[in-house]
Every structure is written in C-alpha cells, then in structure tokens.
Design a protein around this motif. Structure first.
Motif, short mmCIF file in Angstrom:
data_model
loop_
_atom_site.label_atom_id
_atom_site.label_comp_id
_atom_site.label_asym_id
_atom_site.label_seq_id
_atom_site.Cartn_x
_atom_site.Cartn_y
_atom_site.Cartn_z
N TYR A 14 0.71 -1.04 -0.06
CA TYR A 14 0.02 -0.05 0.12
C TYR A 14 0.66 1.10 -0.04
O TYR A 14 1.65 1.54 0.79
CB TYR A 14 -1.03 0.13 1.29
CG TYR A 14 -1.73 1.31 1.16
CD1 TYR A 14 -2.99 1.22 0.45
CD2 TYR A 14 -1.33 2.55 1.49
CE1 TYR A 14 -3.83 2.19 0.32
CE2 TYR A 14 -2.12 3.60 1.54
CZ TYR A 14 -3.29 3.40 0.67
OH TYR A 14 -4.14 4.76 0.58
N ARG A 16 0.64 5.62 -1.00
CA ARG A 16 -0.01 6.94 -1.45
C ARG A 16 -0.12 6.98 -2.89
O ARG A 16 0.72 6.69 -3.53
CB ARG A 16 0.92 8.25 -1.03
CG ARG A 16 0.49 9.57 -1.17
CD ARG A 16 1.64 10.47 -0.97
NE ARG A 16 1.34 11.97 -1.29
CZ ARG A 16 0.57 12.78 -0.56
NH1 ARG A 16 0.25 12.22 0.75
NH2 ARG A 16 0.23 13.97 -0.99
N MET A 25 -1.30 18.44 2.58
CA MET A 25 -2.44 19.23 2.89
C MET A 25 -2.60 20.02 4.17
O MET A 25 -2.10 19.75 4.99
CB MET A 25 -3.64 17.84 2.85
CG MET A 25 -3.62 17.03 1.47
SD MET A 25 -5.02 16.02 1.50
CE MET A 25 -4.30 14.56 1.76
N CYS A 31 -8.31 15.10 10.41
CA CYS A 31 -9.57 15.52 9.37
C CYS A 31 -9.87 14.51 8.49
O CYS A 31 -8.88 14.15 7.66
CB CYS A 31 -9.23 16.82 8.82
SG CYS A 31 -10.66 17.44 7.95
N GLY A 34 -8.69 14.65 4.48
CA GLY A 34 -7.70 14.00 3.77
C GLY A 34 -7.88 12.58 3.36
O GLY A 34 -7.37 12.26 2.26
N VAL A 35 -8.65 11.87 4.07
CA VAL A 35 -8.88 10.36 3.46
C VAL A 35 -9.95 10.38 2.46
O VAL A 35 -9.60 9.68 1.75
CB VAL A 35 -9.91 9.43 4.83
CG1 VAL A 35 -10.18 8.27 4.50
CG2 VAL A 35 -9.05 9.56 6.15
N ARG A 38 -8.00 11.22 -0.48
CA ARG A 38 -7.10 10.17 -1.01
C ARG A 38 -7.93 8.97 -1.57
O ARG A 38 -7.45 8.42 -2.75
CB ARG A 38 -6.24 9.58 0.38
CG ARG A 38 -5.14 8.47 0.06
CD ARG A 38 -4.86 7.69 1.10
NE ARG A 38 -5.75 6.71 1.65
CZ ARG A 38 -6.13 6.61 2.83
NH1 ARG A 38 -5.98 7.14 3.76
NH2 ARG A 38 -7.17 5.57 2.84
N VAL A 187 -15.70 7.43 7.32
CA VAL A 187 -14.17 7.13 7.26
C VAL A 187 -13.58 6.93 8.53
O VAL A 187 -12.28 7.27 8.51
CB VAL A 187 -13.52 8.05 6.00
CG1 VAL A 187 -14.01 7.81 4.83
CG2 VAL A 187 -13.59 9.75 6.47
N VAL A 193 -13.46 2.64 5.87
CA VAL A 193 -12.76 3.38 4.75
C VAL A 193 -12.81 2.45 3.49
O VAL A 193 -13.27 2.92 2.35
CB VAL A 193 -11.57 3.76 5.00
CG1 VAL A 193 -10.66 4.20 3.75
CG2 VAL A 193 -11.46 4.65 6.22
N ALA C 58 -2.99 2.82 7.32
CA ALA C 58 -2.82 3.84 6.01
C ALA C 58 -4.14 3.99 5.59
O ALA C 58 -4.49 4.96 5.22
CB ALA C 58 -2.21 2.85 5.07
N LEU C 59 -5.19 3.02 5.93
CA LEU C 59 -6.54 3.39 5.51
C LEU C 59 -7.15 4.62 6.23
O LEU C 59 -7.81 5.41 5.58
CB LEU C 59 -7.49 2.17 5.70
CG LEU C 59 -7.25 0.97 4.72
CD1 LEU C 59 -8.11 -0.31 5.21
CD2 LEU C 59 -7.66 1.46 3.43
N VAL C 60 -6.87 4.61 7.38
CA VAL C 60 -7.41 5.79 8.11
C VAL C 60 -6.37 7.03 8.10
O VAL C 60 -6.80 8.13 8.90
CB VAL C 60 -7.76 5.75 9.59
CG1 VAL C 60 -8.85 4.26 9.97
CG2 VAL C 60 -6.70 5.12 10.29
N CYS C 61 -5.22 6.81 7.64
CA CYS C 61 -4.42 8.07 7.77
C CYS C 61 -4.88 9.22 6.86
O CYS C 61 -4.99 8.99 5.58
CB CYS C 61 -3.07 7.75 7.41
SG CYS C 61 -1.79 9.20 7.08
N PRO C 62 -5.32 10.40 7.36
CA PRO C 62 -5.77 11.42 6.55
C PRO C 62 -4.55 12.24 5.76
O PRO C 62 -4.90 12.83 4.99
CB PRO C 62 -6.20 12.53 7.62
CG PRO C 62 -6.23 11.83 8.91
CD PRO C 62 -5.12 10.72 8.95
N ASP C 63 -3.44 12.06 6.02
CA ASP C 63 -2.24 12.54 5.38
C ASP C 63 -1.72 11.79 4.19
O ASP C 63 -0.59 12.11 3.82
CB ASP C 63 -1.38 13.27 6.33
CG ASP C 63 -2.19 14.46 7.03
OD1 ASP C 63 -2.48 15.44 6.27
OD2 ASP C 63 -2.66 14.25 8.09
N ALA C 64 -1.81 10.47 4.31
CA ALA C 64 -1.53 9.60 3.03
C ALA C 64 0.22 9.45 3.46
O ALA C 64 0.83 9.68 2.45
CB ALA C 64 -1.83 9.94 1.83
#
Lengths: 257, 354, 77
Positions: A14, A16, A25, A31, A34-35, A38, A187, A193, C58-64
C-alpha cells in the motif's frame, strides 16, 4: 525512539496514490477530508481515468482540493459546484466529472443547485463530506449540525425552534428520480474506509452508464471545531452523527447493469 | 453574405451566436428576452450546440463558468434582474479569466421593475456590478444588424483577452424586427491549453480558480488583469460618429437612444442647429478621447439615456470640464419622443449661448 | 498457520501526529514519537515489530503518509 524493520524480502502493498500531489494538505490533524481526498484519487488512479476526470472544488475547507488532486479542476463559487459540474459535463459528456463539497456548500448555500443537478440526473458524481459544522470559517452552525450540538453561532446548542432541523441530504436526493446511486458512508474506521472506497468506485463507474447522478455522503469529523482529539472525534461521530445520519445504501439502480 | 432576413433582435442574437460557433448556451427565461432561449432550444441541437435551461440565473452563470473553464465557446443571456443575480458568477468568471459572452437585454428597474426597455444597467455593466476590480468588455448595439455583428465580435474579443464580454442592449432592440444579414464568420483560432479538459501526462494539472489567498499573489493576479484592461483600452475602443464635422453641439447616445438621437439631430438641423452624434459602440473601453478632442471645437455636448444619468458621467470625464454637458433621461421603461428631446436640447443650446 | 509479517514506513516529516493510525492498529505496532518533526508534531512510528500488514493504519491516515510492506509469501515465518 521507534524501531527500524528491514524491508528485505518485503512487497510494497500500500502506498499513497500517484494521483495525489506531493503536497502536505492544509487540513487539521485527523481531519476526514484527507482520507476522502485520498480515496477519490485512488479511484482515479485505479480506474485509469486521470486524463478524463474533472473535479469541482467547493468553498469551504476543501477549497484548495486542486492543490492536492493531480487532475484538472475548477474552483466553484460557494454552493455552485453542481452547476459548474453541469456546465463541464454537458460540454464533455464522456469525461468523469465530480464535485467535492462540504455541508455548508452543498446543503445550505448550494441546496438549489444540488437538488436540481440531481433532479436533472446530471451524469456526475457528487462527493458530499458532512461533518456537521462550518470548518473554514471557524466552527459555525451548519445545515447538518445536530440538535443540541454546540457551535459558535448556536453557543447553547442547536435548537429546533430557532434553527430548524439538521438536513439529511442522502435521504432527500434519493427521492429524486434523477439519482441512480446514493450511499452514506464514513471514514472513521479501516472497515468503513474500505466500504467508502467501494461506494465511491461504484459512483464513478456509474457515470459510464449515463443514467443519472451518483451521490456519496461521507459522514466525517472535525476535531478542531468539535474541540476534540481526532480519536475522540471519531468516537463522537459514532455515538452522535450516525444515529441521525445512518450509514447505508439509500438508492441503487445501477447494480447488475 | 447571407440573404437579407427580417428578424427579431433576440432571435438574430441567437442565430448570430450559432453562426459564430457557439458550443453551448445556458440560461433561465426572463422577459424581454425569453425568445433567445426558445430559439436556442429549437436551433441548438441542429448545430451540435449544447442548450440547457438552468434552474436559475445563478445556476446558468455557473454552468457558463464550468463550460468556459473547460475551454468551450459559450454564452448566456438574461435581463436586468437576472443579470443582477449573475453578478457573483460574473465576478468569478472575470477573476478566473474565462472567456464567454453575456447578453443583458436591459429592462426598467430597480427591483423587479418593469419589462419595458431601459438603459438603467449602464453602471452595473461598466462600473462593476460584482465585487472586486474587474471590467467587462461591453458592446452596445443599436440595430438588429448590430446585434448580429457584435455577437461574433464579442466572442472574438472575449477569447482574445480571456475576459468576459457583455452585450448591453435594451428591451426594445430585443423585441424589434428589422432586416439583418449574417456576415460569414471565421473563428480566429482559440487557445484553450489553460482549460480543464483532462490532465494529460505531459503537463501539470490545470485549475480554474479566482482564489489566491496570499495577498502577494492576489495582487499579481490583479496586476495581470489591469495589464489586460490597459491592452483592451488601447486596442478596442469603438464608436461611430454622425455629422460631427460641422457640429456645434454633439449628442452622445448608445443603443435605442442613439436611434432616437439621430432623429432629434435631423429635427434640429432642419431648424438650423448644427448637431452631430457620437455613438459609443464599446461602453467599456469607453471612447473618452474623441469626446476630449471634440471638446476643443464644439460648443457643448448633450447626453440622452433611458436612465437617470449614468453614461453622462463618462461623457463628463471625457470632456473634462472643457464644455457644458447637458442631459435628458426617462426612466422606468418610458421612452422619450424625438420632439420631446429636441425641446430639451434647444433649451440647453440657449443656456450655453448657442 | 504462518504469521503474516509486515512493516510500515511513515513519512514522519509530513505526519501531523493525529494518532488515528495508532488507534486503528490492532497489534499496537505504532506509537507516538518522543521527538517532534519540524512542524512540531509528535509523529507516528513503529514502536514494536508486530506489524501484520493489515493496512488499517494507512486506510485511516488522513495525510497519506504511510506505506505498508508485507513479507513475501515464501519468506513468511
């Protein structure tokens, strides 16, 4: 001091998405925007539609979405994203066009544009992030603010007599014949998610059918304006938002197509 | 040149837009220009032009924003109250530097007003209307033929400068039937590399926005706009003159008023008063210079408008105090008769010692 | 059954220290750093070698900012 683990003999499973620009961001820590950003960009990458996708950014916290999403985008006037998306889609019916809007943008100042786009069955995807508060302007009451919820413009909590009821947009637009697919997701947990991504994928793909509007409501958090830690805000979302905004499928006329 | 046709102003406008290669039209019905949408609804599909009746003028102007932002040749039309509702979008369109054409078939205001013709939207059109420092290239036809001619010109100017262009005309012109010939049109070529048609791998993503949160950036955008405006002022001032060579008194009028002014001119010339006419074609950029130059040799100016006196302020700026500027106006949808104006002009002429 | 082994790499400079990944991690692999990054955040990092490559963080990470790795199948222990 954290530990270091060797990545030898490991596969990257996995990362980005490349469709998200290499930018930090501006969102507050934790917050949900962001999710949501993405996920939309993962879908664009996975469907291979970067060259054919046009996004419409709103006014609100996600006003700068075009700094993060590596696709052609337009920034609409407050509430007008669905009208702007209509203009784009009518000119380019084979492109994927989506709006990304918050609750103030979509459900207060832009309700008219939202409802009429859905009612015409504009072949677009509407991504609606509902966090029950105005974020960008600093925590004022939103159309989706819950009864009793405290904001800076309902300091003793939203009262129905003075402020009316929180508006349930998924239920509302699902009534319109122009919508083909309406789902409310969240999310705030890994499982949700995954589910949100499935819903968003389906919504984007539904544009290929040219049958109407797909509408995905993402119930999200706002740790800063709810005045909680990110973890607390996600719990608060479970306990307070979801009873009033139940997750689930509100309309599906595309499955099996 | 096409054959000579007899057409209503509103319909000639729509036909001219189609012939100028309009790719899309978004609008909401409002009197006295609903025939435009009706014409487009009927004719647009035959020419592969998108037609959409929006749920409001607010939606229409934002659909235009989206379509123009995607690099298409698009336009809308409305009348005064509808144009007021569009002002937010027009400011955004100007700020985002999007080319498109907006037609205002002016009716009497303020408020819901009347459906009868007026020129009361001059200030709104050329002095702002929406928020911020922006300008609309503004063309003012006074015949159905000019409506047709200015439509393609408006598109070309909008695209040349990436700036919205407005055609400002009054309700009478929209409703009047006159002969018209459509001139052959060739698109001068349009660059839409800046538009949002999908990010190709070999370029950065394009985005259309009027938001520049850092004041340093916002000022640069404003300076860019101002450079464009100076360029437009330098190149695009247009006006017509009638019998000014021997004139002692010069009328300044546009649109329907210019038609009436030419009639007044002949009444007065028959009485021995040497009157000429300057008809601004572009209301912005405004033809200040011709007025400034004429002020050195004529005895006075007279402005007639179907409003309380709006363009007269620009005439005074042009004349710059060198000569007296008279004014007569009617409001609320009332139209002056040539005889009525002639009387006012004669009184003015006596006052300035003519 | 062989235990799945994984690892995460966090772009600690871009991490905002929201802690959602730490909360989401089922094996307590992640924790807050003692140090701060240049923006002043106590970022998230691996604090023990228990990662099962479930991707929850990684799924819940808002900042990727999280990249997830998994041990190749034939190397699983």
């Amino acid at each position: 001091m954290g530990i270091t683990v060797s990545l030898e003999n490991m596969d990257k499973i996995y990362e980005r998405p490349k469709t998200l620009k290499d930018q930090v961001m501006h969102y507050c820590p934790g917050c949900g925007h962001g999710v949501a950003h993405r996920l939309v960009m993962e879908i664009v990458a996975e469907l291979g539609i970067q060259e054919k996708t046009i996004g419409i950014a709103p006014v609100g916290c996600s006003v700068f979405a075009y700094y993060y999403m590596d696709i052609d985008m337009q920034e609409a006037a407050h509430g007008r994203a669905c009208a702007v998306a209509t203009g784009v889609k009518r000119m380019m019916p084979d492109h994927y066009v989506f709006t990304y809007q918050g609750d103030g943008d979509l459900a207060a100042i832009g309700t008219n544009e939202t409802i009429h786009a859905c009612n015409r069955g504009e072949n677009i995807t509407i991504v609606f992030v509902n966090n029950a508060v105005y974020g960008m302007t600093g925590g004022q009451m939103a159309p989706t603010t819950l009864i009793g919820q405290i904001t800076t413009t309902c300091p003793s909590g939203r009262e129905q007599v003075a402020n009316g009821y929180p508006i349930r947009m998924s239920e509302l637009v699902a009534q319109l014949p122009g919508t083909t697919y309406v789902e409310r997701v969240a999310v705030n947990t890994p499982a949700r998610v995954r589910k949100a991504k499935k819903a968003l994928t389906k919504a984007f793909k539904s544009q290929e059918l040219k049958k109407g509007t797909s509408f995905i409501e993402i119930v999200s958090n706002c740790p800063s304006n709810w005045k909680m830690t990110p973890v607390e805000s996600n719990k608060w979302l479970d306990e307070n938002m979801l009873p009033y905004y139940p997750l689930g499928l509100y309309k599906d006329e595309i499955s099996g197509e | 040149m096409s054959e000579m046709l007899l057409m209503k102003g509103n319909e000639a406008m729509a036909e001219a837009a189609i012939r100028a290669g309009s790719e899309g039209y978004f609008a909401y019905p409002i009197t006295p220009q609903s025939e435009v949408a009706e014409y487009m609804a009927r004719e647009a599909p035959k020419h592969g032009t998108v037609f959409l009746q929006a749920e409001s003028e607010l939606a229409a102007i934002n659909m235009l924003y989206g379509a123009a932002g995607a690099g298409f040749k698009v336009w809308t039309s409305s009348s005064s109250p509808g144009i007021s509702l569009m002002q937010e979008g027009i400011s955004y369109i100007a700020g985002a530097m999007l080319p498109c054409v907006i037609v205002n078939v002016n009716r009497g205001g303020p408020g819901l007003g009347t459906i009868q013709p007026s020129q009361g939207d001059y200030f709104q059109t050329v002095k702002g209307g929406g928020h911020g420092d922006y300008r609309l290239i503004t063309l003012a036809p006074s015949t159905v033929q000019e409506i047709a001619d200015y439509m393609s010109l408006a598109f070309d100017l909008a695209w040349k400068y990436r700036n919205p262009a407005m055609i400002l005309m009054d309700g009478a012109l929209g409703q009047m039937m006159e002969k018209v010939q459509f001139k052959p049109y060739t698109d001068p070529g349009r660059d839409f590399s800046w538009s949002t048609r999908g990010k190709k791998e070999d370029r950065e993503s394009n985005f259309i926005t009027s938001l520049f949160i850092k004041p340093e950036e916002m000022e640069q955008v404003n300076l860019q706009l101002q450079r464009t405006y100076r360029e437009i002022e330098k190149n695009e001032v247009r006006y017509e003159t009638y019998e000014i060579d021997d004139a002692d008194l010069v009328f300044v009028a546009y649109g329907l008023s210019a038609r009436i002014a030419s009639k007044v001119m002949h009444i007065l010339r028959n009485k021995g008063l040497k009157v000429g006419l300057v008809k601004p074609v572009t209301l912005w950029p405004y033809p200040y210079k011709i007025l400034h130059d004429l002020a050195d040799r004529v005895k006075g100016f007279f402005v007639m408008e179907l409003n309380a006196g709006q363009m007269v302020e620009d005439v005074r700026l042009g004349v710059n105090g060198k000569k007296e500027v008279g004014f007569y106006g009617r409001m609320g949808g009332m139209i002056y008769s040539p005889e009525e104006v002639a009387e006012k002009v004669e009184a003015f002429a006596r006052k300035i010692g003519m | 059954m062989a235990k799945v082994k994984g690892a995460v790499v966090i772009n600690t400079e871009n991490c905002k220290g929201c802690g959602l990944c730490i909360y989401a991690c089922p094996t307590d692999t992640l924790g807050f750093s003692k140090e701060i990054n240049s923006k002043g955040f106590n970022y998230s990092e691996m604090v023990q070698d228990e990662c099962i490559a479930c991707v929850s963080c990684a799924l819940v990470c808002p900042d990727a900012v999280i990249t997830v790795y998994r041990m190749k199948k034939d190397k699983a222990v």
